[in-house]
Design an enzyme around this catalytic site. Structure first.
Site, PDB file in Angstrom:
ATOM      1  N   ASN A   1       0.960  -1.278  -0.090  1.00 36.05           N
ATOM      2  CA  ASN A   1      -0.103   0.056   0.088  1.00 36.05           C
ATOM      3  C   ASN A   1       0.745   1.667   0.325  1.00 36.05           C
ATOM      4  O   ASN A   1       0.172   2.041  -0.595  1.00 36.05           O
ATOM      5  CB  ASN A   1      -0.522   0.071   1.256  1.00 36.05           C
ATOM      6  CG  ASN A   1      -2.132  -0.593   0.626  1.00 36.05           C
ATOM      7  OD1 ASN A   1      -2.373  -1.316  -0.224  1.00 36.05           O
ATOM      8  ND2 ASN A   1      -3.406  -1.065   2.109  1.00 36.05           N
TER       9      ASN A   1
ATOM     10  N   CYS B   1     -16.663  -3.347  -4.591  1.00 39.26           N
ATOM     11  CA  CYS B   1     -15.363  -4.879  -4.507  1.00 39.26           C
ATOM     12  C   CYS B   1     -16.010  -6.082  -3.099  1.00 39.26           C
ATOM     13  O   CYS B   1     -17.253  -5.616  -2.735  1.00 39.26           O
ATOM     14  CB  CYS B   1     -13.703  -4.533  -4.396  1.00 39.26           C
ATOM     15  SG  CYS B   1     -13.961  -3.355  -2.674  1.00 39.26           S
TER      16      CYS B   1
ATOM     17  N   ARG C   1     -17.530   1.186  -1.248  1.00 43.52           N
ATOM     18  CA  ARG C   1     -15.953   1.910  -1.573  1.00 43.52           C
ATOM     19  C   ARG C   1     -16.291   2.838  -2.580  1.00 43.52           C
ATOM     20  O   ARG C   1     -15.362   3.007  -3.860  1.00 43.52           O
ATOM     21  CB  ARG C   1     -15.399   1.117  -1.971  1.00 43.52           C
ATOM     22  CG  ARG C   1     -14.704   0.110  -1.145  1.00 43.52           C
ATOM     23  CD  ARG C   1     -13.103  -1.109  -0.989  1.00 43.52           C
ATOM     24  NE  ARG C   1     -12.586   0.227  -0.873  1.00 43.52           N
ATOM     25  CZ  ARG C   1     -10.700  -1.395  -0.328  1.00 43.52           C
ATOM     26  NH1 ARG C   1     -11.340  -1.921  -1.116  1.00 43.52           N
ATOM     27  NH2 ARG C   1     -10.030  -0.236  -0.990  1.00 43.52           N
TER      28      ARG C   1
ATOM     29  N   ASP D   1      -6.974  -3.943   8.467  1.00 40.54           N
ATOM     30  CA  ASP D   1      -6.190  -4.837   7.183  1.00 40.54           C
ATOM     31  C   ASP D   1      -5.574  -5.551   7.686  1.00 40.54           C
ATOM     32  O   ASP D   1      -5.915  -7.060   7.361  1.00 40.54           O
ATOM     33  CB  ASP D   1      -5.654  -4.406   6.064  1.00 40.54           C
ATOM     34  CG  ASP D   1      -5.778  -3.896   5.076  1.00 40.54           C
ATOM     35  OD1 ASP D   1      -7.203  -3.435   4.937  1.00 40.54           O
ATOM     36  OD2 ASP D   1      -5.017  -2.782   3.945  1.00 40.54           O
TER      37      ASP D   1
HETATM   38  C1  UD1 Z   1      -6.831   2.034   1.345  1.00 42.99           C
HETATM   39  C2  UD1 Z   1      -6.097   0.906   1.492  1.00 42.99           C
HETATM   40  C3  UD1 Z   1      -6.680  -0.569   2.324  1.00 42.99           C
HETATM   41  C4  UD1 Z   1      -7.079  -0.336   3.631  1.00 42.99           C
HETATM   42  C5  UD1 Z   1      -8.170   0.804   3.777  1.00 42.99           C
HETATM   43  C6  UD1 Z   1      -8.589   1.438   4.556  1.00 42.99           C
HETATM   44  C7  UD1 Z   1      -4.652   1.516  -0.587  1.00 42.99           C
HETATM   45  C8  UD1 Z   1      -3.784   0.707  -2.364  1.00 42.99           C
HETATM   46  N1  UD1 Z   1      -5.728   0.544   0.162  1.00 42.99           N
HETATM   47  O1  UD1 Z   1      -7.993   1.940   1.076  1.00 42.99           O
HETATM   48  O2  UD1 Z   1      -5.949  -1.708   2.244  1.00 42.99           O
HETATM   49  O3  UD1 Z   1      -8.511  -1.096   4.047  1.00 42.99           O
HETATM   50  O4  UD1 Z   1      -7.368   2.008   2.759  1.00 42.99           O
HETATM   51  O5  UD1 Z   1      -7.381   1.404   5.882  1.00 42.99           O
HETATM   52  O6  UD1 Z   1      -3.778   2.006   0.731  1.00 42.99           O
HETATM   53  N2  UD1 Z   1     -14.549   6.669   1.119  1.00 42.99           N
HETATM   54  C9  UD1 Z   1     -15.666   7.636   0.744  1.00 42.99           C
HETATM   55  N3  UD1 Z   1     -15.892   7.987  -0.255  1.00 42.99           N
HETATM   56  C10 UD1 Z   1     -14.639   8.406  -1.076  1.00 42.99           C
HETATM   57  C11 UD1 Z   1     -13.617   7.326  -0.567  1.00 42.99           C
HETATM   58  C12 UD1 Z   1     -13.599   6.350   0.926  1.00 42.99           C
HETATM   59  O7  UD1 Z   1     -17.226   7.666   1.248  1.00 42.99           O
HETATM   60  O8  UD1 Z   1     -13.988   9.101  -1.806  1.00 42.99           O
HETATM   61  C13 UD1 Z   1     -15.223   5.773   2.379  1.00 42.99           C
HETATM   62  C14 UD1 Z   1     -14.738   3.869   2.132  1.00 42.99           C
HETATM   63  O9  UD1 Z   1     -15.998   3.590   1.670  1.00 42.99           O
HETATM   64  C15 UD1 Z   1     -14.571   3.670   3.962  1.00 42.99           C
HETATM   65  C16 UD1 Z   1     -13.528   4.584   4.295  1.00 42.99           C
HETATM   66  O10 UD1 Z   1     -14.057   5.645   3.479  1.00 42.99           O
HETATM   67  O11 UD1 Z   1     -15.410   3.481   3.906  1.00 42.99           O
HETATM   68  C17 UD1 Z   1     -12.161   4.233   4.254  1.00 42.99           C
HETATM   69  O12 UD1 Z   1     -11.926   3.653   2.526  1.00 42.99           O
HETATM   70  P1  UD1 Z   1     -10.705   4.853   2.061  1.00 42.99           P
HETATM   71  O13 UD1 Z   1      -9.928   4.873   3.536  1.00 42.99           O
HETATM   72  O14 UD1 Z   1     -10.287   5.340   1.298  1.00 42.99           O
HETATM   73  O15 UD1 Z   1      -9.521   2.662   1.591  1.00 42.99           O
HETATM   74  P2  UD1 Z   1      -8.789   3.083   0.437  1.00 42.99           P
HETATM   75  O16 UD1 Z   1      -8.392   3.785   0.518  1.00 42.99           O
HETATM   76  O17 UD1 Z   1      -9.475   2.424  -0.746  1.00 42.99           O
END
Ligand code: UD1
Length: 420
Positions: A23, A117, A122, A307
Site C-alpha cells: 500500500n 468490491c 467503496r 486490514d
Molecule cells: C486503503 C487501503 C486498504 C485499506 C483502507 C482502509 C490502499 C491501496 N488500500 O483503501 O488496504 O483497507 O485504506 O485502511 O492503500 N470512502 C468514501 N468516499 C471516498 C473514499 C472513501 O466514502 O471517496 C469511504 C470508504 O467507503 C471506506 C472509508 O472511506 O468506508 C475508508 O476508505 P479508504 O481509506 O478510502 O480506503 P482505500 O483508500 O480504498
C-alpha cells in the site's frame, strides 16, 4: 486456478524477512508519473497488484527496468496516454491513484470508474470532490471518469468528510504541481501516506505535515528524479506475527518498522505474546501457550487497521475466552467468517461486531478466499486446523503477499500450492 493446501497443527518457529509495503509501493509507482527524470525505487514487493500498476502506467508510456534486488528504475519522461482502462481498474481499485498525477501534470485523465468490491461499496466521491475543488472539471461517461484542467490546478483548502487513505494520497499528488498552497484537513495519517510524501519530497515536492491530520502542499513547477526505498509492509508483518501466535510459536521478523505497528503489537501482547523489538526487528514468543481472546475495534491510523481484522478473528477462533471484533471502516468485511464457520469456528455476527468463542482446535475443510485479507485469515485458520484445509481462489492472496507459502514453509508450516 491455483489452490493452497495446508496440513494444520505445526508450531511456527524461525525468522522471516518482511517485504516492502504494497500500500506504499502502489501510490509511489503512481506518483512516478510526476517524475521528469529517472527514478530508482528499492524494496519493491513482488506482487500481482504491483505488476498491475506497472502494466497500467506502462500503457501510458512509463518504462521500467527491474533488477534482481527488488529494485526498479522508472522512466516517466515520455507519457503519451492518460487513460486507465476498465480491464485493469476492475482488477485493482488502487488504479484510481493515477488520476491525481495525470491530471496535475498533463491537465487530463480518463480513469475507469472503480466499481464496488467484495468488502463494500467503496466510493471515490471524496477523490473527485477534492479534484474539483482544485479546479478540475469532472465528467462521467461510459463508466469512465474524465477529468480535465486545461488551466492547471490551483491550491485550496480541502476537508475530508471521512478519513480516506487513497483519497488523501490522490489529492496530495494532484496538489504537488498545483499553483499555490493546498491544505488537506482531516487527512489520513497512515504510515503509507507519510512514505508517499517522503518519496515525493525526494523528487522535489514541498509537502509537510504528513502523518498528522493536516497536510500542507506548496505547489512546485515540476518534479525531478531520485532514489527511494519503500517502507516495510506492516500488514504482512502483522499477519506473520499472528501466524506465530496462533500456533503457539516463536518468530523473528526482519526488515520491519515496529513503530508503524504499535496497535497490532499491543493487541498481540494482550493475547499473551511476549514481544521484543528494536529499530527494524520484532520477536514474538508464545512460550507454548494458547492465545487469550482479544477485543478490538478497527479505526483509521493510529487505530487498529481494518486490514488486520480478519487475521485477529482467526486468532480469536482458537483463543481462550470470548473475543469481540468491531469493523468500523467497511460495511461488508466479514466474508471470512462464513468460511471459518465451515472449519468449526464459533462466531456470531451482530451488525458490525463479530463475537468469537475460542475453541482448542479448528477442523480442516475446503474453503474459498473472497478478498485479500480474508484469504490470509483462512491460511492462519488452516495452520491450526486438524487435518487438511484447501483454499481456493488464492489469486486474492497473491495480490498482497509475496510467496506466502514459501515464507510459511520456511517457518515449519505444512503448506503447498497446487497449480491447475
Ligand atoms: C486503503 C487501503 C486498504 C485499506 C483502507 C482502509 C490502499 C491501496 N488500500 O483503501 O488496504 O483497507 O485504506 O485502511 O492503500 N470512502 C468514501 N468516499 C471516498 C473514499 C472513501 O466514502 O471517496 C469511504 C470508504 O467507503 C471506506 C472509508 O472511506 O468506508 C475508508 O476508505 P479508504 O481509506 O478510502 O480506503 P482505500 O483508500 O480504498
Amino acid at each position: 486456478m491455483d489452490k493452497l493446501i495446508l496440513q494444520g497443527g505445526h508450531v511456527l518457529q524461525g525468522e522471516v524477512r518482511i517485504s516492502g509495503a504494497k500500500n506504499a509501493a502502489l501510490p509511489i509507482l503512481a506518483g512516478s508519473l510526476l517524475a521528469t527524470a529517472p527514478v530508482k525505487i528499492t524494496n519493491m514487493p513482488h506482487l500481482r497488484d504491483i505488476t498491475t500498476m506497472m502494466e497500467l502506467t506502462g500503457g501510458m508510456g512509463v518504462r521500467f527496468v527491474l533488477d534482481d534486488q527488488m529494485g526498479v528504475e522508472v522512466y516517466a519522461e515520455d507519457i503519451q496516454r492518460f487513460e486507465a482502462p476498465y480491464e485493469l481498474v476492475k482488477t485493482m481499485r488502487a488504479s484510481i491513484l493515477v488520476l491525481g498525477p495525470l491530471l496535475t501534470r498533463f491537465g487530463s485523465a480518463r480513469v475507469s470508474f472503480p466499481g464496488g468490491c467484495a468488502i463494500g461499496a467503496r466510493p471515490v466521491d471524496l477523490h473527485l470532490k477534492g479534484m474539483e475543488k482544485l479546479g478540475a472539471k469532472i465528467n462521467i461517461d461510459n463508466g469512465y471518469i474524465h477529468a480535465t484542467a486545461p488551466n492547471g490546478l490551483h491550491g485550496c483548502d480541502i476537508s475530508f468528510d471521512t478519513v480516506t487513505v487513497t483519497g488523501t494520497e490522490n489529492l496530495m499528488m494532484a496538489a504537488v504541481l498545483a499553483k499555490g498552497v493546498t491544505t488537506l484537513h482531516h487527512a489520513a495519517r497512515e504510515p503509507e501516506v507519510v512514505d508517499l510524501a517522503n518519496y515525493l519530497n525526494t523528487l522535489g515536492a514541498k509537502i509537510s505535515g504528513a502523518g498528522t491530520d493536516t497536510i500542507v502542499i506548496d505547489g512546485v513547477k515540476e518534479l525531478g528524479g531520485g532514489q527511494y526505498a519503500v517502507m516495510p509492509d506492516r500488514i504482512e508483518a502483522g499477519t506473520f506475527l499472528v501466524a506465530a501466535a496462533i500456533t503457539r510459536g516463536k518468530i523473528k521478523l526482519k526488515q520491519v518498522a515496529p513503530t508503524t505497528m504499535l496497535q497490532i503489537i499491543h493487541k498481540l501482547t494482550e493475547a499473551g505474546a511476549d514481544i521484543q523489538m528494536d529499530d527494524n526487528t520484532i520477536s514474538l514468543d508464545m512460550h507454548g501457550k494458547r492465545p487469550k481472546a482479544v477485543r478490538l475495534s478497527t479505526a483509521p491510523y493510529p487505530g487498529f487497521p481494518t486490514d488486520m481484522q480478519a487475521q485477529m478473528i482467526a486468532l480469536n477462533t482458537v483463543a481462550e475466552g470470548v473475543g469481540h471484533i468491531v469493523e468500523t471502516i467497511f460495511e461488508n468485511r466479514f466474508l471470512h467468517v462464513q468460511e471459518m464457520q465451515r472449519m468449526g469456528a464459533q462466531i456470531v455476527l451482530e451488525g458490525n461486531t463479530a463475537i468469537i468463542t475460542g475453541k482448542e482446535r479448528l477442523t480442516g475443510a475446503p474453503v474459498m478466499a473472497t478478498d485479500l485479507r480474508a484469504s490470509a485469515s483462512l491460511v492462519l485458520a488452516g495452520l491450526v486446523a486438524e487435518g487438511e484445509t484447501t483454499i481456493e481462489r488464492i489469486y486474492h492472496i497473491d495480490r498482497g503477499y509475496e510467496v506466502i507459502e514459501e515464507k510459511l514453509s520456511q517457518l515449519g508450516a505444512k503448506i503447498y500450492r497446487e497449480h491447475s
